[in-house]
Design a protein around this motif. Structure first.
Motif, PDB file in Angstrom:
ATOM      1  N   PRO A  99       4.084  -9.416  -0.696  1.00 41.32           N
ATOM      2  CA  PRO A  99       3.217 -10.345  -1.485  1.00 41.32           C
ATOM      3  C   PRO A  99       3.792 -11.531  -2.010  1.00 41.32           C
ATOM      4  CG  PRO A  99       3.551  -8.161  -2.524  1.00 41.32           C
ATOM      5  CD  PRO A  99       4.387  -8.263  -1.252  1.00 41.32           C
ATOM      6  N   PHE A 116       2.016  -9.728   4.160  1.00 39.85           N
ATOM      7  CA  PHE A 116       1.672  -8.611   3.452  1.00 39.85           C
ATOM      8  C   PHE A 116       0.326  -8.181   3.647  1.00 39.85           C
ATOM      9  CE2 PHE A 116      -0.357  -7.214  -0.387  1.00 39.85           C
ATOM     10  CZ  PHE A 116       0.173  -5.983  -0.562  1.00 39.85           C
ATOM     11  N   PHE A 117      -0.749  -9.217   3.438  1.00 42.20           N
ATOM     12  CA  PHE A 117      -2.077  -8.783   3.566  1.00 42.20           C
ATOM     13  C   PHE A 117      -2.571  -8.199   4.816  1.00 42.20           C
ATOM     14  CE2 PHE A 117      -6.478  -8.739   2.735  1.00 42.20           C
ATOM     15  CZ  PHE A 117      -6.523  -8.239   1.311  1.00 42.20           C
ATOM     16  N   TYR A 140      -1.158  -4.765   4.929  1.00 42.30           N
ATOM     17  CA  TYR A 140      -2.026  -3.942   4.167  1.00 42.30           C
ATOM     18  C   TYR A 140      -3.232  -3.585   4.821  1.00 42.30           C
ATOM     19  CZ  TYR A 140      -5.481  -3.191   0.297  1.00 42.30           C
ATOM     20  OH  TYR A 140      -6.539  -2.689  -0.368  1.00 42.30           O
ATOM     21  N   VAL A 143      -4.427   0.240   5.421  1.00 41.46           N
ATOM     22  CA  VAL A 143      -5.463   0.635   4.932  1.00 41.46           C
ATOM     23  C   VAL A 143      -6.393   1.252   6.126  1.00 41.46           C
ATOM     24  CG1 VAL A 143      -7.777   0.117   4.002  1.00 41.46           C
ATOM     25  CG2 VAL A 143      -5.719  -0.781   2.952  1.00 41.46           C
ATOM     26  N   ILE A 202      -4.762   4.504   7.472  1.00 40.82           N
ATOM     27  CA  ILE A 202      -5.076   5.737   6.389  1.00 40.82           C
ATOM     28  C   ILE A 202      -6.512   6.068   6.068  1.00 40.82           C
ATOM     29  CG2 ILE A 202      -4.775   6.328   3.681  1.00 40.82           C
ATOM     30  CD1 ILE A 202      -2.343   4.491   3.697  1.00 40.82           C
ATOM     31  N   SER A 203      -7.455   5.260   6.297  1.00 39.20           N
ATOM     32  CA  SER A 203      -8.770   5.656   6.205  1.00 39.20           C
ATOM     33  C   SER A 203      -9.351   6.391   7.169  1.00 39.20           C
ATOM     34  CB  SER A 203      -9.809   4.512   5.913  1.00 39.20           C
ATOM     35  OG  SER A 203      -9.670   3.644   7.146  1.00 39.20           O
ATOM     36  N   LEU A 250      -5.844 -15.611  -0.778  1.00 37.51           N
ATOM     37  CA  LEU A 250      -7.577 -15.722  -0.794  1.00 37.51           C
ATOM     38  C   LEU A 250      -7.953 -15.097   0.846  1.00 37.51           C
ATOM     39  CD1 LEU A 250      -8.179 -19.118  -2.289  1.00 37.51           C
ATOM     40  CD2 LEU A 250      -8.744 -16.851  -3.257  1.00 37.51           C
ATOM     41  N   PRO A 251      -7.257 -13.981   0.965  1.00 38.62           N
ATOM     42  CA  PRO A 251      -7.625 -13.613   2.484  1.00 38.62           C
ATOM     43  C   PRO A 251      -9.175 -13.538   2.877  1.00 38.62           C
ATOM     44  CG  PRO A 251      -7.171 -11.586   0.946  1.00 38.62           C
ATOM     45  CD  PRO A 251      -7.146 -12.801   0.081  1.00 38.62           C
ATOM     46  N   ASP A 252      -9.921 -13.200   1.826  1.00 42.20           N
ATOM     47  CA  ASP A 252     -11.347 -13.235   2.153  1.00 42.20           C
ATOM     48  C   ASP A 252     -11.918 -14.200   3.043  1.00 42.20           C
ATOM     49  OD1 ASP A 252     -12.427 -11.060   1.177  1.00 42.20           O
ATOM     50  OD2 ASP A 252     -13.723 -11.597  -0.584  1.00 42.20           O
ATOM     51  N   TRP A 309     -11.939 -10.854  -6.491  1.00 42.48           N
ATOM     52  CA  TRP A 309     -10.893 -11.522  -5.881  1.00 42.48           C
ATOM     53  C   TRP A 309     -11.041 -11.316  -4.228  1.00 42.48           C
ATOM     54  CZ3 TRP A 309      -5.136  -9.886  -5.191  1.00 42.48           C
ATOM     55  CH2 TRP A 309      -4.511 -10.729  -4.627  1.00 42.48           C
ATOM     56  N   ILE A 310     -10.771 -10.219  -3.638  1.00 46.43           N
ATOM     57  CA  ILE A 310     -11.050 -10.033  -2.432  1.00 46.43           C
ATOM     58  C   ILE A 310     -12.117  -9.027  -2.319  1.00 46.43           C
ATOM     59  CG2 ILE A 310     -10.047  -9.471  -0.359  1.00 46.43           C
ATOM     60  CD1 ILE A 310      -7.258  -9.945  -1.634  1.00 46.43           C
ATOM     61  N   ALA A 311     -13.439  -9.749  -2.281  1.00 45.66           N
ATOM     62  CA  ALA A 311     -14.618  -8.819  -2.614  1.00 45.66           C
ATOM     63  C   ALA A 311     -14.566  -7.860  -1.286  1.00 45.66           C
ATOM     64  CB  ALA A 311     -15.696  -9.841  -2.666  1.00 45.66           C
ATOM     65  N   SER A 312     -14.337  -8.189  -0.219  1.00 43.10           N
ATOM     66  CA  SER A 312     -14.659  -7.428   1.063  1.00 43.10           C
ATOM     67  C   SER A 312     -13.934  -6.233   1.064  1.00 43.10           C
ATOM     68  CB  SER A 312     -14.259  -8.043   2.399  1.00 43.10           C
ATOM     69  OG  SER A 312     -12.866  -8.622   2.106  1.00 43.10           O
ATOM     70  N   ALA A 313     -12.550  -6.020   0.185  1.00 45.67           N
ATOM     71  CA  ALA A 313     -11.787  -5.030   0.095  1.00 45.67           C
ATOM     72  C   ALA A 313     -11.742  -4.258  -1.295  1.00 45.67           C
ATOM     73  CB  ALA A 313     -10.276  -5.316   0.581  1.00 45.67           C
ATOM     74  N   ILE A 319     -10.932  -5.728  -4.018  1.00 39.23           N
ATOM     75  CA  ILE A 319      -9.921  -6.203  -5.033  1.00 39.23           C
ATOM     76  C   ILE A 319     -10.557  -7.253  -6.123  1.00 39.23           C
ATOM     77  CG2 ILE A 319      -7.772  -6.839  -5.045  1.00 39.23           C
ATOM     78  CD1 ILE A 319      -7.456  -5.839  -1.955  1.00 39.23           C
ATOM     79  N   PHE A 353      -4.359  -3.120  -6.597  1.00 39.53           N
ATOM     80  CA  PHE A 353      -3.841  -4.025  -5.776  1.00 39.53           C
ATOM     81  C   PHE A 353      -3.107  -4.974  -6.445  1.00 39.53           C
ATOM     82  CE2 PHE A 353      -4.064  -7.353  -2.728  1.00 39.53           C
ATOM     83  CZ  PHE A 353      -3.424  -6.572  -1.554  1.00 39.53           C
ATOM     84  N   TYR A 379       0.158  -3.867  -7.685  1.00 39.58           N
ATOM     85  CA  TYR A 379       1.275  -3.927  -6.733  1.00 39.58           C
ATOM     86  C   TYR A 379       1.509  -5.412  -6.221  1.00 39.58           C
ATOM     87  CZ  TYR A 379       3.329  -3.380  -2.037  1.00 39.58           C
ATOM     88  OH  TYR A 379       4.217  -3.485  -1.049  1.00 39.58           O
ATOM     89  N   ILE A 380       0.748  -6.268  -6.240  1.00 40.94           N
ATOM     90  CA  ILE A 380       1.073  -7.587  -5.826  1.00 40.94           C
ATOM     91  C   ILE A 380       2.202  -8.260  -7.069  1.00 40.94           C
ATOM     92  CG2 ILE A 380       0.107 -10.126  -5.889  1.00 40.94           C
ATOM     93  CD1 ILE A 380      -0.495  -8.618  -3.627  1.00 40.94           C
ATOM     94  N   VAL A 398      -3.216   3.044  -1.471  1.00 46.37           N
ATOM     95  CA  VAL A 398      -4.310   2.614  -0.643  1.00 46.37           C
ATOM     96  C   VAL A 398      -5.129   4.066  -0.389  1.00 46.37           C
ATOM     97  CG1 VAL A 398      -4.387   2.360   2.040  1.00 46.37           C
ATOM     98  CG2 VAL A 398      -3.022   0.966   0.621  1.00 46.37           C
ATOM     99  N   TYR A 399      -4.114   4.859  -0.132  1.00 50.68           N
ATOM    100  CA  TYR A 399      -4.529   6.354  -0.125  1.00 50.68           C
ATOM    101  C   TYR A 399      -5.897   6.560  -1.094  1.00 50.68           C
ATOM    102  CZ  TYR A 399      -5.347  11.447   0.864  1.00 50.68           C
ATOM    103  OH  TYR A 399      -5.784  12.562   1.277  1.00 50.68           O
ATOM    104  N   TYR A 411      -7.240   4.448  -3.057  1.00 50.18           N
ATOM    105  CA  TYR A 411      -8.193   3.570  -2.747  1.00 50.18           C
ATOM    106  C   TYR A 411      -9.157   3.995  -1.856  1.00 50.18           C
ATOM    107  CZ  TYR A 411     -10.156  -0.703  -0.272  1.00 50.18           C
ATOM    108  OH  TYR A 411     -11.008  -1.420   0.209  1.00 50.18           O
ATOM    109  N   LEU A 412      -8.826   4.692  -0.931  1.00 47.89           N
ATOM    110  CA  LEU A 412      -9.775   5.316   0.066  1.00 47.89           C
ATOM    111  C   LEU A 412     -10.190   6.603  -0.303  1.00 47.89           C
ATOM    112  CD1 LEU A 412      -7.576   4.579   3.319  1.00 47.89           C
ATOM    113  CD2 LEU A 412      -9.539   3.467   2.689  1.00 47.89           C
ATOM    114  N   PHE A 416     -10.344  -1.001  -5.835  1.00 45.50           N
ATOM    115  CA  PHE A 416      -8.935  -0.571  -6.837  1.00 45.50           C
ATOM    116  C   PHE A 416      -8.950  -0.618  -8.253  1.00 45.50           C
ATOM    117  CE2 PHE A 416      -6.871  -2.048  -2.475  1.00 45.50           C
ATOM    118  CZ  PHE A 416      -5.814  -0.674  -2.613  1.00 45.50           C
TER     119      PHE A 416
END
Lengths: 189, 454, 105, 490, 169, 347
Positions: free
Chosen positions: B369, B374-375, B378, B382, B385-386, B447-449, D61-65, D67, D127, D130-131, D175-176, D178-179, D187
């Motif tokens: 990161p 990294f993302f 990640y 995710v 794992i999910s 800003l991965p979004d 920040w990363i809304a979809s995830a 975060i 998250f 971690y970053i 992540v685990y 988080y899920l 997060f």
């Protein structure tokens, strides 16, 4: 550079036009030329049946002439052999014996006289060199044969038969004789 | 579809350039054209258009992968600008690259096996030639040759698979095959053989272990820029096709192929990453790393179902950007040092800019990161794992650690080893492009979004 | 389970599987690049045969159309492949694939 | 807002340094760090000592995830941020500019490091944590790689892989978790707390190990420590200071903030194991430190011992233990910084760090020796030094936890005293070594660094109450979260 | 009748295919492959795909194999220059392909296809019929094929062109 | 069924014989034409006008010593000329030699087989024709033969493309691949049925086709495979006796069949102008038609020879340039234009 002959053409390297590049007119031209030849008179002579006329100065098989009395003219001087560019002529000389005067015109004669017809190029220099008017090229053709040895013609084939004289008058025009005369004179001088 | 037209048109323009002699303007024209293609693709967003009796479907997945392919190619052309000035067969190669793109877009959007097949072949044939484009170089020859033999061999398998699937379902359309599978209570045995053969064929194309053995050789042998093309555009296209194939066509028979694919995934992850450690040449290392990354993408593919497209997309985008940087720099160094070994030694002293850019790229590939790589990892983790594939993720984590090992080998040699040779001049154009790519990597990480359209 | 001509479809599948396998065998077994290449062609032909048989069985022209594409691609592939081969031959004077191990596996 | 500034200001400064490569990089960096310190001081003074987390910033920040960029400080965080902002100016000041080529890169990296560290200590999103955690790794890696000693390639690499390996497992664990969060996952720290708590003990154990390994490697706890002495030795002194002074605390902070409240059952299950590992680490490191010849290495091992003690104290899950840990983190950070600085000074002048070659420095550099002994006494926890407060609380908690563990841990004080004083004796007293000839005493510059440190050591030792007060509510909150579990154990 | 023909063609095809693999001389291999192709063409005729059969002959026998032969002759590989391949490798190859065959054959057990309506369309393989499908449903792939051919043409030409600056590399 | 077989067998036999005889006399004709175009007479010794010359030649071929080079590949060496001969003979199957004959109320077609893919069949057979040359050339184990084989293959492939495309242009208009139907479409030509011969619609296509036909037959100016000045005798350098005869024969048969195809495709086949205006009965017209067809064929055979003795041989690069850079683009353009016009008229 000055042109040596007036036959030379100046080659142009100009770009061909499109029409020329297509070559079609040229091809058609070629085709028409050939087709015209189809209808032209044929040049072929069906040999055994029809024979071609030779020119006056045609140089065919040699002959060793005899004089009017039937004696061989050749004295084996060797000038013909010397002049031959192909070195086709060989001979051996011999002295005339008593009682042979009717056979040989002069004191010396060729006991053998051979021309290799495979070597001969029919240039006629021997004829020109001969001081005794003995050797001539005729309009007869050298026949084919199967072995090489057969092409070495000896006196048996070369010397004219007494009963079958060869006519060489066409080759002995005045001009020729004059020419030879001059040559002789100049040589003697 | 419109973008595909534009791309094919660019191919023609490239050929016309040879005739009309405007080679100098070729790259700008390409860039503009590709941008136009991207624009057209963006305009189609969300429409999910079907073309020519469902031969090609440009849904969002197809569009996004097409855009990715185009964008990567655009960057590639920018990087290759210098290359195109020095090489002889400029227009030929440029046209071939364009055709690679066209093949890629077709592979991203196919809905019929025929389209897939043709797409793969357009892509591959162009690449075979490109791989051998350094004609007097034995390595290049060999790469082209190996790639060609392996590629055709794989095509054979793929086709056999398609034929068997056709035999079982009587269809070539993906959706109809899926429908037919659903309609039939019991499928003939050879259908499953066909599915497996298709998977094998595709695995060859994405160079997954154990069908990867051609990849390192080819990557190493091919001209470096072509290698970068293979590692980015081709990989993107292959995965897009793979995704469509398994999730649009065979989701109903998941049990047949999922397990083999997961085995392949693990094998790819472990073997590629471990082997990469033992490579002395950077190019070869990158080749193995490319195989390794295929493993992560496969992980996303196998664990995510139809929703994995986004993850795959992101990972591929991140990976492509990083790979482009790495290969661009590698190419620059090869030119500067005349293919000497250890050209990365002390690069920080020779050209700090290149060293930093390379570092960023490698860090991204290693998954540090806040960079894009990294993302990407990640997201993959995710997702896996999910879906409960913790075991696979642990393997992936360990292998990515191994990945760190070999990536850092390069970084260490850049910063630590003594340089040979003088400073390396970098043209401002290259600097700009590399900076741009670095920014992309950063932006994708931070800003991965913005980069997650799916 | 028969084609329109009364030959069991299975026969065709077996035949084409056999041809395909022989092709694969050839690729793995031989070293001469050209022969390997030919064996790949053989594989493609096995596929073609299978497609035609299925096409006949289903009365579906699509199968045959697909064969066309395969043929077109095969021709294109051959062109490129042989070009590569010749290029390689110019440099190495051999078509033995084992000479090509400067790049290690 | 304050937190955001604390995080991004150093980054900004670092980027400026990278971009413009100014001549006076050191001065700029120093200025920036002082500004940073002042701002953190404002934080300290405006901090509501009774409240929980403060200075919160929370933007998606990363809304979809799920975060968020969520940062904030409670007492523990604040103290550690303070430590960071305090030490960084000193570290910058302590560097001798001429020794490093490309100073702008060097100081830029230090500032980046500071940014990441502050981020780690303030992150309230898993998250994000971690970053920052990972981000902290990169600058120090490059600092060591570019400016380190012999064989740095391999050693720093080992360090990097070790820590990254740990953190990757942490990522998997996070992540685990988080899920496990409900709905569209999140997060957020509280969500993670809730998710973790809801898990069954077996799952919590697995997550515990995933997280603990990461923290343990960072601290480092035996047997995850093997990267540490080499790295400390090979790193440039400033790097070592960063590593030991602040980075170590990341691990302990992680345990306090991200391990204990997240998986209380896991901690309950395995906490004692971790504790015992820590204690083993203490003894082990102390024993090894006894036989070290290299001064820097010796301090490195002593650092392991100290950190082991802190970790052990933390795992007692008692208020004294955690409070002690917090204080000891501060104190150890300051002390170890000073120790390394002194070693650096010695090494710089004598061109060696080998104890057997040194000697008699006290005769030529009395001020240095004096400072050294004060700092050293702080390290061995002499009463009235800062070290004493922390260690006392920690050992107290251990004794409460289990008497014999406390006893063993208490050994550390004795052993510490032994090796530290031996080292002092070898280096400072005795015959004046040939290397010590020409040894000059502390320069003005060095005094500027060391005197405030000495003052701090003594000040905290004498009057630690304000610091304890700052962290107390946070510790209470923490204990509250795990109270039901701790109750269960009891 | 047709079945016997099938047997004959199948036998011929497989025999020649095997000979392709096992012939020592590459030229013989090519010739055997041509024979195989003719056998396959025969199968096409049997399957009512005359058009395809002829196209097959034109494309494979007429073009592709001529190219192969051309290259073989151009490179003058008429002696068997192939080096010995180690027995183990050959054995492995045989095992691999044998396994593949077994898998394929095994997967064919219990073949039960969806029974299509067996209305026999005799002119399935005619030009008209195929053309209709090709130019309606499969128009896009057909057009795409042109791109493919273009790409391969450019590729082949590029590789075939002699390098101008031979000495530089 | 039996009737059918007998009838077909007889037809095959007849056509086979005719083909051979025509080929035989084509050799004679070639020599004669060559002679005439060069103002010579040509063979005239064997029989009147040398009419028995082919027999003499044939006899000579049979009587000559069989020489098979020691290092050659024996089987292929013999197989090569056979293959050349076989493929040459095969193409004749499709040509509609005439319309139907009605004998005893039964219709007999004068075509051996009317495949619905006739043109393609011709094309396919033509494309495998090169194997005879290649195999023979290779099996001789002679450098010149090998070179010739390589040349032949390259030439064949290059010209097949243009040929195919030029045919496609034709097919695009006729809409059928059957030669019979194509013939029928040109019925009459001029006269009551105003069906123009295809040459009118496809002049360019015809030009391309005939050029390619020259190349496919290995006839001058495309006879690079056997150019004696460079390659001695090319692929048949090592051949003697009847095997050589086969090669020569195959060439003339090819010429014959090509002429027949050209006549059928572009010149109305067995149709002749005013054929339906003369009020003749069907059989007569058929027989007349066949005669006309042969007249056309002979003209084209003559044309082949004519061109041979007119144009010089190409250089190899010229040959390739012509094939790839001229004929191929031209044929494609031709196809496009033809298709465009066809579409336009259709609308």
């Amino acid at each position: 550079m000055q042109a040596l002959t007036n036959r030379s053409k100046v080659v142009s390297n100009k770009q061909m036009t499109f029409a020329e590049k297509m070559y079609l007119p040229a091809i058609l031209g070629g085709i028409s030329i050939t087709i015209r030849h189809l209808f032209k008179k044929k040049a072929t002579v069906s040999y055994p049946e029809v024979k071609r006329e030779f020119s006056q100065v045609y140089r065919g098989q040699h002959v060793l002439k005899r004089d009017d009395k039937g004696a061989e003219r050749c004295t084996a001087c060797g000038l013909c052999a010397v002049s031959c560019p192909a070195e086709a002529i060989t001979m051996t000389s011999a002295e005339r014996k008593k009682g042979e005067e009717n056979l040989y015109r002069e004191e010396k004669y060729a006991s053998t006289y051979e021309i290799n017809m495979l070597r001969c190029i029919f240039c006629g220099l021997c004829e020109e060199a001969c001081p005794k008017e003995a050797i001539f090229l005729t309009d007869r053709m050298v026949p084919t044969d199967f072995t090489r040895n057969e092409f070495v013609y000896g006196k048996d084939k070369l010397v004219e038969k007494t009963d079958d004289r060869v006519d060489v008058t066409k080759r002995q025009t005045k001009a020729v004789l004059d020419f030879k005369k001059i040559k002789q004179l100049s040589h003697n001088r | 579809m419109n973008s595909l037209y534009v791309i094919c048109g660019l191919g023609l323009i490239s050929l016309i350039a040879e005739l009309a002699n405007f080679k100098k303007q070729l790259i700008p024209i390409f860039i503009v054209g590709i941008l136009a293609a991207i624009g057209l693709a963006v305009m189609d967003w969300g429409t999910s258009l079907h073309y020519f009796s469902d031969m090609a479907i440009f849904d969002n997945v197809a569009l996004s992968f097409s855009i990715l392919i185009c964008a990567t190619a655009a960057f590639w052309f920018l990087i290759a600008n210098d290359y195109f000035h020095t090489e002889t067969h400029i227009t030929d190669q440029a046209a071939l690259v364009i055709f690679v793109m066209a093949g890629g877009v077709i592979m991203a959007s196919f809905n019929n096996m025929a389209m897939l097949f043709l797409g793969i072949e357009i892509l591959s044939l162009s690449l075979y030639a490109l791989a051998g484009s350094r004609k007097l170089n034995l390595f290049s020859n060999e790469a082209a040759f190996k790639y060609f033999l392996m590629g055709s061999f794989a095509t054979g398998f793929l086709l056999m698979g398609i034929a068997l699937v056709y035999g079982a379902t009587g269809q070539f359309h993906l959706d109809k095959i899926a429908a037919s599978i659903a309609a039939q209570p019991e499928l003939p045995g050879f259908f499953y053989a066909g599915v497996i053969l298709i998977i094998v064929g595709m695995a060859f194309k994405i160079s997954a272990v154990p069908f990867h053995f051609w990849a390192p050789d080819v990557y190493e042998g091919a001209p470096t820029l072509i290698t970068s093309l293979m590692a980015t555009v081709v990989k993107t296209a292959a995965f897009a096709a793979f995704f469509r194939m398994v999730w649009y066509c065979f989701p109903a028979v998941e049990q047949t192929w999922l397990l083999p694919l997961q085995v392949i995934t693990v094998a790819t992850l472990v073997l590629a990453n471990v082997t990469a450690v033992f490579q002395s040449k950077v190019k070869r290392m990158l080749a193995y790393s490319s195989v390794g990354h295929a493993g992560y993408i496969l992980l996303a593919l196998t664990t995510g179902g139809t929703s994995s497209a986004g993850t795959i997309f992101f990972y591929l985008a991140a990976y492509s950007a990083a790979t482009l940087i790495a290969f661009a720099i590698l190419n620059r160094l090869e030119l500067a040092t005349n293919f000497a070994e250890g050209s990365f030694n002390g690069l920080f002293k020779k050209s700090p800019f290149l060293a930093v850019a390379m570092t960023v790229s490698l860090l991204s590939m290693a998954g540090i990161p806040p960079l894009a790589g990294f993302f990407g990892k990640y997201l993959v983790f995710v997702q896996a794992i999910s879906q409960g594939y913790v075991g696979l993720v642990v393997v992936a984590v360990i292998t990515s650690l191994i990945g760190v090992y070999y990536y850092f080998g390069v970084i260490i040699s850049m910063f630590f080893k003594e340089p040979a040779g003088g400073e390396i001049q970098v043209s401002s154009g290259l600097k700009l492009i590399l900076s741009l790519l670095v920014l992309v990597l950063l932006a994708m990480g931070i800003l991965p979004d913005l980069f997650l359209p799916l | 389970m028969k084609t329109a001509q009364g030959i069991p479809l299975d026969y065709y599948i077996w035949l084409s599987a056999a041809l395909f396998t022989i092709g694969v065998l050839g690729v793995l077994y031989r070293r001469n690049a050209i022969i390997i290449f030919m064996c790949i062609e053989l594989m493609l032909n096995a596929v073609n045969l299978l497609l035609v048989a299925f096409s006949n069985y289903y009365n579906d022209a699509a199968g045959q159309v697909f064969v066309f594409f395969i043929m077109a691609v095969a021709a294109a592939e051959v062109a490129v492949g042989l070009a590569i081969l010749i290029m390689m031959y110019r440099n190495t004077k051999t078509t033995d694939i084992n000479i090509l191990n400067r790049l290690k596996w | 807002m304050l937190t955001t500034f604390l995080i991004f200001f150093p980054l900004l400064a670092a980027l400026l340094l990278f971009a413009f490569r100014p001549q006076s990089a050191k001065a700029i960096a120093l200025g920036a760090s002082i500004v940073e310190f002042s701002v953190s001081l404002i934080g300290v003074f405006t901090f509501d000592k009774t409240g929980g987390a403060q200075f919160m910033v929370n933007v998606p920040w990363i809304a979809s995830a799920g975060i968020h960029f969520a940062v904030g400080m409670d007492g523990i965080s604040l103290l550690l941020v303070l430590l960071t902002t305090l030490l960084v100016p000193f570290i910058i000041l302590s560097s001798v500019e001429s020794r490093y080529d490309k100073p702008h890169t060097f100081f830029g990296l230090i500032l980046m490091m500071q940014m990441a560290l502050v981020g780690v200590f303030t992150a309230a999103d898993g998250f994000l944590f971690y970053i920052f955690w990972e981000l902290a790794l990169i600058p120090i890696y490059f600092i060591c790689l570019i400016w380190g000693g012999d064989n740095r390639g391999k050693i720093t690499f080992k360090f990097f892989v070790y820590t990254l390996a740990g953190s990757l497992f942490m990522l998997v664990a996070l992540v685990y978790l988080y899920l496990q969060t409900p709905g569209s996952h999140s997060f957020d720290i509280s969500a993670l707390y809730a998710a973790g708590k809801a898990l069954p003990a077996s799952a919590q154990s697995i997550i515990f190990w995933g997280l603990f390994v990461a923290f343990a490697i960072k601290m480092p706890v035996f047997p995850f420590h093997t990267w540490q002495p080499d790295t400390y030795t090979v790193a440039p002194t400033q790097g070592t200071m960063l590593l030991s002074g602040i980075m170590l605390k990341m691990g302990i902070y992680g345990v306090i903030r991200w391990l204990v409240p997240v998986v209380p059952l896991g901690v309950a299950e395995w906490g004692s194991t971790a504790l015992i590992l820590s204690v083993i680490g203490i003894v082990y490191a102390s024993c090894i430190a006894l036989v070290q010849k290299d001064l820097k290495r010796l301090i490195a091992y002593s650092s392991i011992a100290h950190v082991g003690l802190i970790a052990a104290g933390t795992f007692t899950l008692s208020k004294i233990g955690i409070q002690g840990a917090v204080i000891q983190m501060l104190s150890h950070g300051i002390i170890v910084f000073a120790l390394f600085f002194i070693v650096d000074i010695i090494a710089e002048r004598a061109k060696t760090r080998s104890l057997s070659e040194l000697g008699g420095i006290r005769n030529v550099a009395p001020i240095l020796a004096t400072v050294f002994i004060i700092v050293m006494l702080g390290s061995v926890a002499l009463p009235l030094t800062s070290g004493f407060v922390g260690e006392f609380l920690l050992i107290n908690s251990l004794v409460h936890y289990q008497i014999w563990i406390g006893a063993v841990a208490g050994l550390t004080m004795i052993l510490g005293a032994v090796y530290m004083l031996t080292a002092f004796q070898k280096a400072m007293s005795g015959e004046v070594s040939y290397l010590a000839t020409g040894f000059t005493d502390l320069t003005w510059n060095e005094k500027m660094v060391l005197y405030p440190i000495v003052v701090l050591i003594i000040a905290i030792g004498v009057y630690p109450a304000p610091l304890l007060a700052i962290s107390e509510p946070a510790v209470n909150d923490l204990l509250l979260i795990i109270s039901d579990v701790t109750a269960q154990i009891k | 009748m047709t079945l016997n023909l099938f047997y004959f063609l199948a036998f011929l095809g497989i025999l020649c295919a095997l000979l392709v693999v096992f012939s020592k001389n590459p030229v013989h291999s090519v010739l055997y492959l041509i024979l195989t192709f003719f056998a396959i063409a025969g199968h096409y005729v049997l399957l009512n795909a005359q058009f395809l059969a002829v196209v097959h002959v034109i494309v494979y026998a007429g073009a592709i194999m001529v190219l192969f032969l051309h290259v073989l002759m151009l490179l003058n590989l008429n002696q068997d220059a192939e080096p010995h391949k180690s027995g183990a490798l050959k054995f492995a190859a045989a095992i691999c392909s044998g396994a593949l065959l077994i898998i394929l054959i095994a997967s064919l057990k219990g073949t039960n296809l969806i029974t299509a309506e067996q209305t026999v369309v005799a002119d399935l393989g005619t030009v008209k019929n195929l053309g209709k499908v090709l130019f309606t449903d499969y128009l896009l792939p057909f057009e795409i094929t042109s791109v493919l051919l273009m790409a391969s043409m450019i590729g082949a030409v590029m590789l075939g062109k002699p390098e101008k600056n031979q000495s530089t590399e | 069924m039996i009737d059918f077989l007998i009838y077909k067998s007889i037809l095959v036999l007849i056509i086979f014989t005719i083909t051979l005889v025509v080929a035989m006399y084509a050799t004679y004709g070639e020599r004669k034409v060559a002679a005439f175009l060069q103002d010579r007479i040509g063979p005239n010794r064997a029989g009147p006008f040398g009419i028995l010359q082919p027999l003499a030649d044939g006899l000579k071929f049979f009587m000559k010593e069989e020489i098979i080079p020691n290092v050659s590949n024996k089987f292929l060496f013999i197989f090569g000329p056979c293959l050349a001969m076989i493929t040459a003979m095969m193409a004749g199957v499709l040509v509609p030699w005439g319309d139907t004959l009605v004998i005893g109320g039964k219709e007999f077609s004068l075509q051996i087989s009317d495949l619905n893919i006739g043109v393609l069949y011709f094309f396919g057979v033509g494309s495998i024709g090169v194997y005879g040359i290649m195999i023979g050339g290779w099996a001789s184990n002679n450098k010149f033969s090998l070179l010739s084989a390589i040349r032949a293959s390259a030439q064949m492939i290059s010209y097949e493309l243009a040929m195919g495309i030029s045919i496609i242009a034709l097919i695009a208009v006729t809409g059928t691949l059957s030669l019979k139907e194509i013939s029928a479409m040109q019925a009459g030509g001029v006269g009551s049925d105003w069906n123009m011969w295809n040459i009118v619609y496809h002049p360019l296509g015809f030009l391309i086709f005939i050029v390619c036909a020259f190349a496919e037959c290995n006839r001058a100016p495309f006879d690079l495979a056997e150019c004696e000045t460079e390659l001695i005798g090319g692929y048949h350098t090592e051949y003697s006796s009847m095997k050589l005869g086969f090669y020569l024969f195959a060439e003339y048969i090819n010429m014959f069949v090509s002429s027949a195809i050209i006549s059928t495709l572009y010149f109305g086949g067995y149709n002749f102008p005013f054929m339906n205006d003369l009020g003749l009965d069907h059989n007569t017209i058929t027989i007349l038609g066949t005669v006309f067809l042969f007249a056309k064929i002979f003209f084209f055979i003559f044309f082949f020879m004519w061109v041979r003795w007119t144009l010089p041989r190409f250089r190899y690069d010229q040959l390739m340039n012509l094939g790839w850079k001229v004929l191929l683009p031209l044929s494609i353009a031709n196809l496009l234009v033809t298709a465009g016009i066809a579409l336009w008229l259709d609308k």
